[in-house]
Scaffold this active site. Sequence first.
Site, mmCIF file in Angstrom:
data_model
loop_
_atom_site.group_PDB
_atom_site.id
_atom_site.type_symbol
_atom_site.label_atom_id
_atom_site.label_comp_id
_atom_site.label_asym_id
_atom_site.label_seq_id
_atom_site.Cartn_x
_atom_site.Cartn_y
_atom_site.Cartn_z
ATOM 1 N N ARG A 170 -57.751 -24.661 9.633
ATOM 2 C CA ARG A 170 -59.185 -24.344 9.587
ATOM 3 C C ARG A 170 -59.589 -23.479 10.774
ATOM 4 N NH1 ARG A 170 -60.425 -30.697 9.601
ATOM 5 N NH2 ARG A 170 -58.355 -30.665 8.672
ATOM 6 N N LYS A 216 -46.342 -33.295 15.190
ATOM 7 C CA LYS A 216 -46.055 -34.024 13.955
ATOM 8 C C LYS A 216 -44.803 -34.876 14.142
ATOM 9 C CE LYS A 216 -47.831 -30.712 10.549
ATOM 10 N NZ LYS A 216 -48.811 -31.611 9.922
#
Length: 529
Positions: free
Chosen positions: A352, A278
Amino acid sequence: MNFELKPLALEQLSKLKTDALLILVSNSFGASLANSATSGNPLSALIAQSLKTQQLESKAGKTLLLWNALGLSANPLILAHTAGSSSKDLRQALSSALQQLKGAHAQCKHLTVYLPEVGDQKMQTALQTLADSSYVYTTTKPSAKASALIKITVCVPPVAPKSSEALALDQAFKEGVARVQGMAFAKEWGNRPANHATPTLLAKAAQTLSKYPRLSVQVLGPKEVSRLRMGSFMSVAQGSDEPLRFIVMQYSGAPKSEAPVVLVGKGITFDTGGISLKPGAGMDEMKFDMCGAASVLGVFKSLGELQPRINVVGLVPACENMPSGRAVKPGDVVTSMSGQTIENLNTDAEGRLILCDALTYAERFKPRVVIDIATLTGACIIALGHLRSGMYSNNDRLAQDLLDSGERSLDPCWRMPLDEEYAEGLKSNFADTANVADRSAGSVTAAKFLQRFVGQHNWAHLDIAGSAWKSGGAAKGATARPVPMLLSYLLNEGQEVHRYPSASSAGALRKSTLAQAAQKTTRKTRAKA
Ligand code: BES
Ligand code: MN
Ligand code: ZN
């Protein structure tokens, strides 16, 4: 926070020993005092006078702070207007009054709040708002304790002891206190920096909950998780020096024959993005990436306190998402516990990947409902902002129940779509599924990915990326959402008598389910029974 409930008439308030006194005034309460300016007790005369002179304006959230009023022992006295009597009005009045108190008298330790009009719903709202606005995080900032309230006394007009009204009020108070205790637990773990909330520490926090009756906690480490073949979960954890934990909590308030609701919380204790790193700005906020897990812990704390007659299972896959020489790489293919292979096209779509194995594990409990809670996608914030959580479900009834619970508990969500066409972009030439599609509808494609692992179960997914914490500014910190929504759901709509038809036979069973719902008794908590 220490909460206390005290039935007391307005005229008795003047003798009360407390640091500060807050009195709520609504349009109807104000009108009832209109004649007290000449007769009655000094306190009601003072309120009537403040309304008449408009020093206290009749608008929700308007306040009047008075020092040394009427020689009361309480100082200061705050009058706060709620205008109408909706939950939102009440919340606004309480939160602005507490903000004013903070500014005027930071050292205040004991606050008394008078609610002239109170019912079940108002009591819940009041406790939730009071706890929210007086919350102070102190674990890694002990100096903040100096400005923390210690006790809040909630005063309500007296009703006949042991009357149904009194019992209902008592029950609402107990439920509200249990709720805010769960929320405080969720905030504590959400707010802790990642070095004070590792997967190991998070699991230890869960284990403290096993002190409650009917609540058991089991913690699995890397060996056990490997034996379960949770290859997807393990691939996220492999870049970190912190060992993963898989937390299994079981609250058994009903007979074993009653199928449980399973809650699954995303427990990424820090999300760097992994090799798909990120950007640096604001990355500290990725310590909040375990707020889904924290909300499950919070719900279990409340269940422990309340002891309702339901069965609930809580599952938390917990690990860090880190870049390293051992980290999973873009393009790597892993095998999930379900047997489906997954191509990891972006290591920052890690939530996920840990949830899918937990959803497969959930099947062993033969659940009647599975709800996962996750700070899953930035795209959800783009879609819904910070007000409503994103909600997905394969069952209309479950979706409606969650919507209702959210409205009732001032913790709202909004239903999002699950059309099969949205899964198109998840196709991969190298695995059964990819973990990401293109940028469009990112929150929906994440939900579609998860749906591949829930089979025919009644399932809902809550994307709390926008609602779980407040960014920047003075209010920066965890919100404990969606603890209120989940508890409202579990204690009301989520009752066994409100069982859902399974996703495969929805039509056939609808009629009998509605008949059952019609017989639905009121809340079934042990305290009341
Ligand atoms: N934890 C983040 C989602 C997130 C980001 C929540 C910002 C709150 C604020 C999640 O793991 C993530 O990184 N998601 C990616 C998915 C993308 C790579 C498909 C995202 O949203 O950018
Ligand atoms: Mn991520
Ligand atoms: Zn994440």
